[in-house]
Design an enzyme around this catalytic site. Structure first.
Site, short mmCIF file in Angstrom:
data_model
loop_
_atom_site.label_atom_id
_atom_site.label_comp_id
_atom_site.label_asym_id
_atom_site.label_seq_id
_atom_site.Cartn_x
_atom_site.Cartn_y
_atom_site.Cartn_z
N LYS A 262 0.86 -1.20 0.00
CA LYS A 262 0.00 0.00 0.00
C LYS A 262 0.89 1.24 0.00
CE LYS A 262 -3.26 2.63 2.89
NZ LYS A 262 -4.24 2.64 4.00
N ASP A 267 -2.30 10.12 4.25
CA ASP A 267 -3.72 9.78 4.33
C ASP A 267 -4.43 10.79 5.25
OD1 ASP A 267 -6.19 8.66 4.34
OD2 ASP A 267 -5.65 6.84 5.45
N LYS A 274 -10.04 12.80 8.47
CA LYS A 274 -9.65 12.32 9.79
C LYS A 274 -9.60 13.49 10.78
CE LYS A 274 -6.58 8.56 8.24
NZ LYS A 274 -7.32 7.42 8.77
N ASP A 285 1.61 5.96 5.88
CA ASP A 285 0.62 5.11 5.21
C ASP A 285 1.15 4.50 3.91
OD1 ASP A 285 -1.85 3.95 5.60
OD2 ASP A 285 -2.97 5.49 4.52
N ASP A 344 -11.98 7.55 3.37
CA ASP A 344 -10.84 7.19 4.23
C ASP A 344 -10.50 5.70 4.13
OD1 ASP A 344 -8.80 7.56 5.98
OD2 ASP A 344 -10.05 7.70 7.78
N GLU A 346 -9.32 4.20 1.70
CA GLU A 346 -8.73 4.40 0.38
C GLU A 346 -7.70 3.33 0.02
OE1 GLU A 346 -7.58 5.70 3.04
OE2 GLU A 346 -5.47 5.19 2.82
N ARG A 348 -7.74 0.13 0.39
CA ARG A 348 -8.33 -1.02 -0.30
C ARG A 348 -8.72 -0.66 -1.73
NH1 ARG A 348 -13.00 -1.58 4.12
NH2 ARG A 348 -11.26 -0.78 5.35
N1 BES Z 1 -4.48 4.31 6.85
C1 BES Z 1 -5.67 4.04 7.52
C2 BES Z 1 -5.55 2.91 8.55
C3 BES Z 1 -4.95 3.29 9.87
C4 BES Z 1 -5.72 3.94 10.81
C5 BES Z 1 -3.67 2.95 10.19
C6 BES Z 1 -5.20 4.26 12.04
C7 BES Z 1 -3.13 3.26 11.43
C8 BES Z 1 -3.91 3.91 12.35
C9 BES Z 1 -6.77 3.62 6.54
O1 BES Z 1 -6.70 4.16 5.29
C10 BES Z 1 -8.06 4.04 7.14
O2 BES Z 1 -8.24 5.21 7.34
N2 BES Z 1 -8.96 3.07 7.42
C11 BES Z 1 -10.20 3.36 8.01
C12 BES Z 1 -11.21 2.45 7.37
C13 BES Z 1 -12.62 2.75 7.74
C14 BES Z 1 -13.05 4.08 7.17
C15 BES Z 1 -13.49 1.65 7.25
C16 BES Z 1 -10.09 3.08 9.51
O3 BES Z 1 -9.45 2.12 9.89
O4 BES Z 1 -10.62 3.87 10.27
ZN ZN Z 2 -4.79 4.73 4.67
ZN ZN Z 3 -7.68 6.09 5.21
#
Ligand code: BES
Ligand code: ZN
Ligand code: ZN
Length: 496
Positions: A262, A267, A274, A285, A344, A346, A348
């Protein structure tokens, strides 16, 4: 740092490091040094209240006239039955850290015979890995006076060189450097570590004659139909790039594999933005892509006999007037459409194009590494990655390599029933499920972009890719997680 071997009889060093097991107190080199130090090494340690606990260390710098060393570091090894590879890596880390502390140029480390159960990794490899990992500092943006002072130039292991030990030294050095390189990439702020900068880094890696790189710009990705990846890129002023590195071994390859990382260089969450705190570490990220590039860079040195494809769809995830919006529908490279309900989620989306692209290279199996979900951090904490996939053997091998390299991977189930949550009214799939089991629903989402006949493992490194606290071996910040495990895994495949 250089590494070499030296006979124990010819010690002449700035810092001598000896290891002491709890039950034996003084044995090996420590026992031989005991009478040379007044009033005896054992007495000095008793006086200082040294308990031989695993990972403890005591510096001695007086009365060493007859020892051949300006300083002596006694490293506690704890009980021999409880010893593991991490302990010896910590010894290596202590050797450099204390070496720098006493301004040593040369550090000499006693060779220790390890319990039989640790026979898979040579002592030399562990010491070298530990010294690289433990002495890592991200100082590039600091003024001279704030940089950590590094004086150690050479570490020698006090023993007769053997082919196994020499190989261990080389492997440890490659693994250590690769991990630190991935840490540098992740720690570099997103204003500098842009998709374009990652392209530059990949091109540098491809200067090696056995490595080639293909860069697909926005237009090329459009042509291939990578609508999900490009939807994420829409909000950013930084142009997106898909990086495709290939390493080819010298002889006929014994297999072909693909590693997808990834690569979100920042992000923000996009329009599903966020919180300020949630963004603080989001330069990390792209840690999956950093691990991929670092691994590919080390393959020639390790003479891995496989063809390895490294793929990363690099972009920022930013809000703007041009950004993708909740409710948008993106069409992926395989034609499957995705309803983007949360911008967010993103990672995937980018992987939904990058993984099928990897599968088009016809690999024997594909591994994706991603800082994918906060849910994985909630479930497993920040020292353990989640692993999922459709091939138990592949998962088992990765978990086993992780264990040896000191990286914890824990398998999560791809619960069929939760697939229901990803069903969309208007597209083939939605990019978010419900509140619970977020790491698993992310895995189930990705599974829909993997051919069932292609063995696949997905590793969610959202927790361990970043160290909030830091340890002896993993300083605060980007950790380079998965670089050691992947390299060990690839080396092991070579032998089997
Ligand atoms: N990059 C983040 C995942 C992440 C979050 C890594 C916190 C480390 C700490 C990812 O892109 C993300 O924001 N995922 C969301 C998905 C949700 C919107 C379904 C998440 O985990 O909140
Ligand atoms: Zn991310
Ligand atoms: Zn994200």
């Amino acid at each position: 740092m250089d590494f070499s071997f030296q006979k124990e009889k010819e010690i002449k060093t700035d810092l001598l490091v000896v290891g002491c097991w709890k039950e034996k107190k003084l044995s090996g080199l420590a026992a031989r040094l005991d009478p040379k130090i007044t009033p005896g090494l054992g007495q000095v340690l008793t006086r200082e209240g040294f308990e031989f606990k695993a990972g403890s260390a005591k510096l001695i710098h007086t009365n060493l006239q007859e020892v051949g060393a300006s300083n002596l570091l006694v490293f506690g090894l704890g009980e021999k039955s409880k010893a593991d590879a991490q302990l010896i890596r910590r010894l290596g880390a202590a050797a450099v850290r204390w070496g720098n502390e006493v301004k040593a140029k040369k550090v000499s480390v006693e060779f220790l015979s390890l319990p039989q159960k640790m026979a898979t990794l040579p002592f030399s490899e562990l010491v070298v890995e530990g010294s690289h990992w433990g002495s890592y500092a991200f100082d590039q943006y600091k003024s001279e006076e704030n940089c950590s002072k590094k004086t150690v130039e050479r570490i020698e292991v006090l023993t007769q060189e053997t082919p196994v030990l020499r190989h261990g030294l080389a492997v440890g050095s490659l693994v250590g450097e690769a991990t630190n390189f991935a840490r540098d990439l992740a720690n570099t702020p997103s204003s500098d570590m842009t998709p374009r900068r990652m392209v530059y880094e990949a091109k540098k890696v491809a200067r090696h004659p056995q490595i080639t790189v293909e860069i697909l710009d926005r237009k090329a990705c459009e042509k291939l139909g990578m609508g999900a990846f490009l939807a994420v890129a829409k909000g950013s002023v930084e142009p997106p790039y898909l990086i495709h590195l290939v390493y080819r071994p010298k002889g006929r390859p014994r297999g072909r594999i693909a590693i997808v990382g990834k690569g979100i260089t920042f992000d923000s969450g996009g329009l599903s933005i966020k919180t300020a705190q949630g963004m603080e570490t989001m330069k990390f990220d792209m840690s999956g892509s950093a691990a991929m590039v670092a691994v590919l860079r080390s393959l020639p040195g390790l003479q891995i006999p496989l063809e390895v494809h490294g793929i990363a769809a690099m972009t920022e995830n930013m809000p703007s007037g041009g950004a993708d919006k909740p409710g948008d529908i993106a069409r992926t490279i395989i034609g499957r459409s995705i309803e983007i309900l949360n911008t967010d989620a993103e990672g995937r989306l980018t992987l939904a194009d990058a993984i099928p692209y990897a599968i088009r290279q016809k690999p024997d199996f594909v591994i994706d590494i991603a800082t994918l979900t906060g849910a994985c951090v909630v479930g497993l904490g920040d020292r353990c990655a989640g692993i999922m996939g459709n091939d138990q053997k592949l998962i088992g091998q990765l978990v086993a390599s992780g264990k040896l390299m000191g990286e914890m991977l824990w398998q999560l189930p791809l619960v069929e029933e939760y697939k229901e949550d990803l069903k969309s009214q208007v597209a083939d799939v939605k990019n978010v499920g419900n509140r619970y089991g977020g790491a698993i629903t992310a895995g189930l989402f990705l599974e829909q972009f993997v051919k069932p006949e292609t063995p696949w493992a997905h590793i969610d490194i959202a927790g361990p890719a970043w160290a909030e606290k830091g340890t002896d071996l993993v300083p605060k910040g980007g950790t380079g997680f998965m670089v050691p495990t992947l390299l060990h895994f690839l080396l092991h495949l070579k032998r089997s």
